[in-house]
Structure formats: C-alpha cells, structure tokens
Scaffold this active site. Sequence first.
Site, PDB file in Angstrom:
ATOM      1  N   ASP A 168       0.829  -1.204   0.000  1.00 21.66           N
ATOM      2  CA  ASP A 168       0.000   0.000   0.000  1.00 21.66           C
ATOM      3  C   ASP A 168       0.872   1.266   0.000  1.00 21.66           C
ATOM      4  O   ASP A 168       0.636   2.171   0.782  1.00 21.66           O
ATOM      5  CB  ASP A 168      -0.883  -0.085   1.270  1.00 21.66           C
ATOM      6  CG  ASP A 168      -1.930   0.991   1.331  1.00 21.66           C
ATOM      7  OD1 ASP A 168      -2.435   1.400   0.274  1.00 21.66           O
ATOM      8  OD2 ASP A 168      -2.245   1.434   2.457  1.00 21.66           O
ATOM      9  N   ASN A 407       6.839  -7.722   7.320  1.00 24.38           N
ATOM     10  CA  ASN A 407       5.598  -7.099   7.784  1.00 24.38           C
ATOM     11  C   ASN A 407       4.418  -7.800   7.132  1.00 24.38           C
ATOM     12  O   ASN A 407       4.423  -8.047   5.923  1.00 24.38           O
ATOM     13  CB  ASN A 407       5.577  -5.616   7.383  1.00 24.38           C
ATOM     14  CG  ASN A 407       4.258  -4.931   7.728  1.00 24.38           C
ATOM     15  OD1 ASN A 407       3.940  -4.734   8.896  1.00 24.38           O
ATOM     16  ND2 ASN A 407       3.480  -4.585   6.710  1.00 24.38           N
ATOM     17  N   GLU A 408       3.463  -8.171   7.942  1.00 25.31           N
ATOM     18  CA  GLU A 408       2.174  -8.704   7.485  1.00 25.31           C
ATOM     19  C   GLU A 408       2.277  -9.829   6.466  1.00 25.31           C
ATOM     20  O   GLU A 408       1.733  -9.733   5.356  1.00 25.31           O
ATOM     21  CB  GLU A 408       1.316  -7.576   6.917  1.00 25.31           C
ATOM     22  CG  GLU A 408       0.983  -6.535   7.937  1.00 25.31           C
ATOM     23  CD  GLU A 408      -0.268  -5.733   7.582  1.00 25.31           C
ATOM     24  OE1 GLU A 408      -0.670  -5.758   6.415  1.00 25.31           O
ATOM     25  OE2 GLU A 408      -0.830  -5.105   8.486  1.00 25.31           O
ATOM     26  N   ASN A 466      -0.747  -5.356  13.834  1.00 29.35           N
ATOM     27  CA  ASN A 466      -1.342  -4.259  13.077  1.00 29.35           C
ATOM     28  C   ASN A 466      -2.850  -4.500  13.109  1.00 29.35           C
ATOM     29  O   ASN A 466      -3.314  -5.518  12.583  1.00 29.35           O
ATOM     30  CB  ASN A 466      -0.862  -4.271  11.623  1.00 29.35           C
ATOM     31  CG  ASN A 466       0.642  -4.040  11.506  1.00 29.35           C
ATOM     32  OD1 ASN A 466       1.289  -3.643  12.461  1.00 29.35           O
ATOM     33  ND2 ASN A 466       1.188  -4.299  10.331  1.00 29.35           N
ATOM     34  N   GLU A 504       0.534  -0.957  14.326  1.00 36.12           N
ATOM     35  CA  GLU A 504      -0.320  -0.141  13.447  1.00 36.12           C
ATOM     36  C   GLU A 504      -1.736  -0.118  13.995  1.00 36.12           C
ATOM     37  O   GLU A 504      -2.280  -1.162  14.377  1.00 36.12           O
ATOM     38  CB  GLU A 504      -0.382  -0.726  12.022  1.00 36.12           C
ATOM     39  CG  GLU A 504       0.858  -0.537  11.208  1.00 36.12           C
ATOM     40  CD  GLU A 504       0.713  -1.042   9.770  1.00 36.12           C
ATOM     41  OE1 GLU A 504      -0.418  -1.104   9.246  1.00 36.12           O
ATOM     42  OE2 GLU A 504       1.762  -1.385   9.181  1.00 36.12           O
ATOM     43  N   TRP A 549      -0.680   4.356  12.817  1.00 37.32           N
ATOM     44  CA  TRP A 549      -0.540   4.330  11.360  1.00 37.32           C
ATOM     45  C   TRP A 549      -1.350   5.488  10.804  1.00 37.32           C
ATOM     46  O   TRP A 549      -2.534   5.497  10.976  1.00 37.32           O
ATOM     47  CB  TRP A 549      -1.031   3.006  10.790  1.00 37.32           C
ATOM     48  CG  TRP A 549      -0.671   2.878   9.340  1.00 37.32           C
ATOM     49  CD1 TRP A 549      -1.500   3.044   8.260  1.00 37.32           C
ATOM     50  CD2 TRP A 549       0.626   2.556   8.801  1.00 37.32           C
ATOM     51  NE1 TRP A 549      -0.800   2.854   7.092  1.00 37.32           N
ATOM     52  CE2 TRP A 549       0.499   2.555   7.392  1.00 37.32           C
ATOM     53  CE3 TRP A 549       1.868   2.291   9.383  1.00 37.32           C
ATOM     54  CZ2 TRP A 549       1.587   2.293   6.559  1.00 37.32           C
ATOM     55  CZ3 TRP A 549       2.931   2.029   8.551  1.00 37.32           C
ATOM     56  CH2 TRP A 549       2.771   2.030   7.148  1.00 37.32           C
TER      57      TRP A 549
HETATM   58  C1  GCB Z   1      -1.460  -2.321   6.894  1.00 34.69           C
HETATM   59  C2  GCB Z   1      -0.166  -2.226   6.184  1.00 34.69           C
HETATM   60  C3  GCB Z   1       0.110  -0.816   5.677  1.00 34.69           C
HETATM   61  C4  GCB Z   1      -1.165  -0.202   5.108  1.00 34.69           C
HETATM   62  C5  GCB Z   1      -2.185  -0.139   6.219  1.00 34.69           C
HETATM   63  C6  GCB Z   1      -3.530   0.441   5.744  1.00 34.69           C
HETATM   64  O1  GCB Z   1      -1.710  -3.219   7.640  1.00 34.69           O
HETATM   65  O2  GCB Z   1       0.921  -2.676   6.945  1.00 34.69           O
HETATM   66  O3  GCB Z   1       1.111  -0.866   4.711  1.00 34.69           O
HETATM   67  O4  GCB Z   1      -0.937   1.069   4.586  1.00 34.69           O
HETATM   68  O5  GCB Z   1      -2.438  -1.428   6.694  1.00 34.69           O
HETATM   69  O6  GCB Z   1      -3.739   1.626   5.863  1.00 34.69           O
HETATM   70  O7  GCB Z   1      -4.338  -0.333   5.228  1.00 34.69           O
END
Ligand code: GCB
Length: 590
Positions: A168, A407-408, A466, A504, A549
């Site tokens: 993303d 990550n994830e 997250n 996050e 986040w």
């Molecule tokens: C997440 C990801 C991050 C995205 C965020 C979102 O879990 O790690 O890269 O930008 O969610 O805003 O969906």
Amino acid sequence: MLTPQQNNFRDKNDISGIWKFAADPQKTGEKENWNVKFNNAIKIAVPGSWNEQLEAEGLMHYVGNAWYATDFFIPKYFDNKRIWIRIGSADYYSKLWINEKFVGDNLGGFLPIDFEITSFVKTGENNKLTLLINNELNSDTIPQGISSDEYGEENRRREETFPAARFDFSPYGGIHRPVYIYTTPIQFIKDVSVSTYVMSSVKGKIKLKIDIENSSANQIRLYITGNGATIIKDFSLEGSSFENEFELNECRLWSCDDPYLYKLKIELLEDENCLDEYSLKIGIREVKIDGFNLLLNNEPVFLKGFGKHEDFPVIGKALNLPLLIKDFSLMKWINANSFRTSHYPYAEEWLDFADENGFLVVNEVPAVSLDFRKTNEKTLKNHKDFIKKLIGRDKNHPSVIMWAPGNEPNLVGEESYYNGSGDKYWKEICEYTKQLDPSRPVTIPNCQRAGKDDPVFIHSDVVSLNRYYGWYENPGLLDTAIKRFEEEMDYIADKYKKPIFITEFGADTMPGFHSISDQMFTEEYQSEFLKKYCELIESKDYTIGEHVWNFADFKTPQHFRRVVLNLKGIFNRTRDPKLAAFTLKKIWGK
Ligand code: GCB
C-alpha cells in the site's frame, strides 16, 4: 562497505544533481547500446523519484526500465587511491556502466550499492556514468510483486491496484539517495561492528570487530572521546580481522532523555605509520526483553510513535533533508519517542538524526505482505541477502532497537501458511537475523487477516500487531471494535507470553470533514479512534508500545479504497496537523 567519509585518508564527492534520463518501455536500450549514448534524453533530479517529477512526460505510474547518465570529474590526487561509487539507493534493480564499460548489477532497493571503479575511471578527467534502473517486482524479489494478470488468475480483480502492487505505498522508481564517488587507501578499514552492553548506570562495555582489506598493517589504535576525556587504546593486529571487548568506566549512557554519543576513531597502522582512519559516533546502551517488558539500559520503556513512509510531493521517495528536520521536530512536538521504518530501510540520515536525538527505531526489511503461495527458494535467498545488507549498514546505530525482518505475511489469508510453510520460513529468517545480530530483538508485525495463530509469533521476541477494528472491520463501531481488539490481545498475550507491541492502528481522515457522531473519515472519528485504542493499549501490562498508522498521508497505487493517498496520517502529506495530532500530543505528553 562502510558509509563513505572524508578524513586525512579518504575523500568523498557528491555527484548528485541534474542528470540525463530516458524511459525505455520497450526495453531496447541494452541492445541499442544506450550505455554508450541514448537519444531523446530529458533531465531528472537525482535524488528524486521519476514519477511526479516527470508526470507531464507520462511517468507518473511508470514501471519498467529507465536510463540515467551523468559526467563526473575525478581529480588527479585520487591517483594511488582505491576509487568507489556509492549509489545511496536505486529502486529496485540496476546495472552500472562507467565510461561505457559494464561494472556490475544490483538487485534490491532501499540500500546503498557500492562498486569499486578504480580500474574503470581516468583521473584528471571527466568520466561517464550510465545507470539502468528497473522498478518491476516479482515473486522472487523483496518486496514481492504481482501483475495485473495474476490478480485475474487469482480471481482477485477487486483487489487489483494500478500500478499492480502487493503493498500500500507507491512503487516509486529512480535514484532515491545521493550518489558519491569516494576513495579509500589501498589498505583500508573495511568494516566496523560495535555492540554495547550496560553493566551499571555508570559502566558500559564495548564489543568491537574490525575487518581490514589487504593489510600489511600490524596495529590498531582506538581513540574513544566523550564525557570529558579521550581514552587511547593500542592493540596489535594479525591478519585481516580484529576483535576485542573492553569496559568503559564513568560512562555516560545513551538514552531517549540523554542521547549521548561518544566519538570512536580507529587508526590502522603499520609500524606506527598510519594507513587509514575511520570515525563513527557510538552510543552506549543495551536493549533487552524481560518478561512482558522492553528494557533500555535495564529500565522499561514504552514506545510512542508512528509507522512512517519516505514520501513527499514531487520528490516521491527521495531523501529530503528539510523534510527530515520537520518530521523529527513534529515527532518531538507530539511527544513521540520512536518510529518504525515501515516498510523498508530509510536513508541513513534518518538513523543519524535518531541517534543524536534519542529516538528509538524499529528497522524494517521490505518483505511486506509475502504471499506464501508464491514464496520460493529465490525469495528466501533474496530475503536473507537483504537482512544481511541492512544489518551491515545499520548495526552501529544506537537508535536501532529492533529488527523487523518482515511485515504482514499472508495478507491473502492462505490456509497452507499454517501447515508448516510459514513456520519453517520465519524460523529460518528469525534465526538468521539473530545469528547476524544477537544484540537486538526481532519482530514481524502480523495482520488481522493472518490472525492470532500466526507462526511469526513463535519466532519473534516481541509480538507485533497491526489492527484495524473500527476501520476495515466493524466500520464506525468503535465500542465493538475496542471490545474485539481487547479479547484478541488478551488471548495472544496469554498464549505466547511475550510483550505485545501495537505497530499499526489508524483511520483514514479527510481534513475538514467533521461530525458529532461516529462517522468514518471525519477528524473527530480519527481522534476518538486513536484515543480509545491508546487507552486500551496503555491499560495492559503486557504492552510495550503503540505506533499509530501513519505519521503522514502518503501516495499509494490506485485503488477504489484510496483517494490518491492513504489518508491515515496524523499530518497531511505536506505536514499540516489533523485534529488527532492534538489528541495524541495530549495523550503522549502525560
Ligand atoms: C497495513 C499495512 C500498511 C497499510 C495499512 C492500511 O496493515 O501494513 O502498509 O498502509 O495497513 O492503511 O491499510
């Protein structure tokens, strides 16, 4: 290679600036010898992503080959030196020619690329550099890529983005950090590794490893300057590697409140004749996990801060020093003490500044959202190479307190991930990371979809989550969201008995949208969302931190759920605060 520096034995010239550029969508450049000359060249700023700079030329969403060229002068006094080039980062694959001759290639963005070019250049003259960059990704690369066709084959058309990406954030292309021509002596200090330990509040220990290239040197001299004194230590040297450890009495430790740095100067000598020197700043501190606590110098510390991105209008992902200063000053203003380099290593300047200003950094490898149906031996090899290079570059920064080798994983929620493949993969990755650096904990942020039995928990020292209850699930229902989040956190803490770090949580917010009831996208909703999450996280003894986040809105690939940007920033893309910024400042100022 060590970060280039200028001293009595080494030189460093920044050759960034305005370079020649040509996109090569047909990939004919190599066949047509564009390393010698390319037609239709336009100009581009280095460092800088090509996307927004060259929007009018049609490159906003460009993924493919592109060529760069520039001339650079090598002074005569570089004779009898070894001459190197450092490209701070080129995303993601690159090939280098100097004076039309092929020097080498590099796979992997976000980290420096060093080549020795002594035999390729002429001193006292202009020399020519040509660089081919390609920003395509696939299943073998870190990060992994995906194509539009694959979205179709997987029946996931609604998840398809343009450019097609597994993550993303914008897959910007280009040279994103400065380019240096630098020298070392013929015999030189090749690598320095410093780890520090805390014996008491006034006593530290330094473990030092120095690697030497080509050496007839027989002596190492250290100057450790700080806390009002300079300690000089002499050691005899045999071979090309040196290891030692020693204690520092009356030591001033490095911490968030007092980020004190010592200067370590290393001299390489042959019979008292100095051949090379290298200096670095070091902070004496120790990071440990103890039960549910994260300890810095044996004191519990709670991480307050953000997941961030390297992203700004026009320059894209490039290093931008005024922005760095602004972001750190906003992080101080809001009472944050830490950030995560989501989802890739940032320019070293970020870590230097964190060292000097007492910020704690979770340093991440761009293994973001690995798809375990596609992960293979090559992915694993590229992943390990990346970890090695990252630790190689950043191991000496006191601000770096943890590695996040990914990550994830399993964002796609694939069942087979739980039948051994995830476990095997993360065991190998985490063990490898700890073998390279036993002094720092590792963590891999888990996503809601991968669930509460993610194999990353077993192999992480810290369980990172997250979570987006109240956003992607239970939209607009904050009380339900908080209840579900609490149940899940309690379950995970009880099952894994490890500290929990919320890496996050956040809500997209359109500045200027308001409501007196819980309404997604309004400033009030983001503010209330973060307040409730922080209250819950801080009420649990097993948590070690909360990273919102995101710090600022950032550019993403196109998708119907993104209005050009991911709007979860507390600040907008140009760093104006949203309402939630004031809420967080209050919460974190307590
Ligand atoms: C997440 C990801 C991050 C995205 C965020 C979102 O879990 O790690 O890269 O930008 O969610 O805003 O969906």
